[in-house]
Write a protein that holds these residues in place. Sequence first.
Motif, mmCIF file in Angstrom:
data_model
loop_
_atom_site.group_PDB
_atom_site.id
_atom_site.type_symbol
_atom_site.label_atom_id
_atom_site.label_comp_id
_atom_site.label_asym_id
_atom_site.label_seq_id
_atom_site.Cartn_x
_atom_site.Cartn_y
_atom_site.Cartn_z
ATOM 1 N N ARG A 186 15.070 7.242 -9.759
ATOM 2 C CA ARG A 186 15.487 6.217 -8.935
ATOM 3 C C ARG A 186 14.743 6.021 -7.535
ATOM 4 O O ARG A 186 14.347 5.205 -6.892
ATOM 5 C CB ARG A 186 17.143 6.192 -8.777
ATOM 6 C CG ARG A 186 17.673 5.836 -10.057
ATOM 7 C CD ARG A 186 18.945 4.844 -9.636
ATOM 8 N NE ARG A 186 18.415 3.654 -9.614
ATOM 9 C CZ ARG A 186 19.399 2.755 -8.971
ATOM 10 N NH1 ARG A 186 20.739 2.987 -8.820
ATOM 11 N NH2 ARG A 186 18.984 1.382 -8.824
ATOM 12 N N TRP A 219 10.780 2.074 -16.472
ATOM 13 C CA TRP A 219 9.552 2.180 -15.626
ATOM 14 C C TRP A 219 8.938 3.512 -16.352
ATOM 15 O O TRP A 219 9.653 4.375 -16.411
ATOM 16 C CB TRP A 219 10.019 2.347 -14.258
ATOM 17 C CG TRP A 219 8.940 2.836 -13.542
ATOM 18 C CD1 TRP A 219 7.770 2.178 -13.240
ATOM 19 C CD2 TRP A 219 8.935 3.719 -12.386
ATOM 20 N NE1 TRP A 219 6.936 2.762 -12.240
ATOM 21 C CE2 TRP A 219 7.575 3.674 -12.120
ATOM 22 C CE3 TRP A 219 9.749 4.726 -12.109
ATOM 23 C CZ2 TRP A 219 7.205 4.719 -10.973
ATOM 24 C CZ3 TRP A 219 9.258 5.718 -10.937
ATOM 25 C CH2 TRP A 219 8.161 5.627 -10.563
ATOM 26 N N GLU A 238 13.997 -3.218 -15.380
ATOM 27 C CA GLU A 238 12.642 -2.672 -15.020
ATOM 28 C C GLU A 238 12.398 -1.416 -14.487
ATOM 29 O O GLU A 238 11.689 -0.446 -15.003
ATOM 30 C CB GLU A 238 12.063 -3.391 -13.817
ATOM 31 C CG GLU A 238 10.615 -3.112 -13.341
ATOM 32 C CD GLU A 238 10.198 -4.106 -12.182
ATOM 33 O OE1 GLU A 238 9.012 -3.642 -11.713
ATOM 34 O OE2 GLU A 238 11.073 -4.455 -11.565
ATOM 35 N N GLU A 239 13.425 -0.833 -13.784
ATOM 36 C CA GLU A 239 13.570 0.526 -13.217
ATOM 37 C C GLU A 239 14.102 1.363 -14.504
ATOM 38 O O GLU A 239 13.421 2.542 -14.598
ATOM 39 C CB GLU A 239 14.482 0.533 -12.232
ATOM 40 C CG GLU A 239 14.889 2.095 -11.616
ATOM 41 C CD GLU A 239 16.028 1.811 -10.552
ATOM 42 O OE1 GLU A 239 16.100 2.874 -9.894
ATOM 43 O OE2 GLU A 239 16.674 0.697 -10.439
ATOM 44 N N PHE A 282 10.929 5.292 -7.845
ATOM 45 C CA PHE A 282 11.012 3.875 -8.223
ATOM 46 C C PHE A 282 10.943 3.141 -7.091
ATOM 47 O O PHE A 282 10.320 2.219 -6.765
ATOM 48 C CB PHE A 282 11.885 3.252 -9.071
ATOM 49 C CG PHE A 282 11.915 2.027 -9.510
ATOM 50 C CD1 PHE A 282 11.045 1.492 -10.707
ATOM 51 C CD2 PHE A 282 12.492 0.902 -9.073
ATOM 52 C CE1 PHE A 282 10.504 0.060 -10.878
ATOM 53 C CE2 PHE A 282 12.352 -0.421 -9.571
ATOM 54 C CZ PHE A 282 11.587 -0.953 -10.425
ATOM 55 N N ARG A 283 11.910 3.235 -6.178
ATOM 56 C CA ARG A 283 12.215 2.502 -4.948
ATOM 57 C C ARG A 283 11.140 2.632 -3.922
ATOM 58 O O ARG A 283 10.900 1.627 -3.199
ATOM 59 C CB ARG A 283 13.556 3.153 -4.318
ATOM 60 C CG ARG A 283 13.883 2.302 -3.093
ATOM 61 C CD ARG A 283 15.045 2.844 -2.383
ATOM 62 N NE ARG A 283 15.273 4.229 -2.345
ATOM 63 C CZ ARG A 283 14.727 5.169 -1.368
ATOM 64 N NH1 ARG A 283 14.025 4.649 -0.622
ATOM 65 N NH2 ARG A 283 15.155 6.465 -1.614
ATOM 66 N N MET A 304 21.070 -0.088 -11.075
ATOM 67 C CA MET A 304 19.727 0.034 -11.584
ATOM 68 C C MET A 304 19.550 -1.279 -12.751
ATOM 69 O O MET A 304 20.161 -2.021 -13.274
ATOM 70 C CB MET A 304 20.081 1.054 -12.691
ATOM 71 C CG MET A 304 18.816 1.612 -13.397
ATOM 72 S SD MET A 304 18.836 3.278 -14.119
ATOM 73 C CE MET A 304 20.316 2.858 -15.277
#
Length: 205
Positions: free
Chosen positions: A197, A49, A45-46, A200-201, A42
Amino acid sequence: MTPGRLTPLLEQFDFARRRLTDRMTGPVVDSGDANGVEVGPMTDEEYLWEPVPGCWSVRRRSDGPGPRATLLTGTGEWGRDATPPPHPSPPPFTTLAWRLTHLSEMLTLRADHVTGSHTLTRDDYRVSGDAASAVAAFEAAATAWRQALLSTDDAELDTVGHSTYPHGSDPDDVFLDVVWWVNQELLHHGAEIALLRDLFRTRRR
């Protein structure tokens, strides 16, 4: 010796903890069907976010609380968005950072209120402002909680108020129910973190 009733809950906790840690750090996570799924560590930024406007997150104290929050809980340079009860309705969407620090704080404080000083509050918890520190804090918190469980005997599992954690119903519950509830917290927040996660990806850049 670990009480027999505690063993399956410990095994569930260990499994959920390992899956969440792997999901945050990689390089692979168990998909549930014996196939590993590649996942990178991780990023900051993530971690911070905000997928929608008006999120609650963790913030530098110098920046003040976010939308609809009135304070930043915890200690240190960073704090987590909050308000005194009653909380806003509808509740704000919370970031990965908010959810992970909430989970780690809960484990840390509950461990203290079982086998520690019985004094820690949310104002004592150091909120992490970056991903690596937050993952390390989660590992430390999970270890502390597990050690508290291993110190518990069979009679204490049936003791009302064995945990004096002040932010839940612990003082009114038998300890076995508290252990069960903590597992549910880990399972559902772990799933939320995994989903964030994934979002975000695949977000639109």
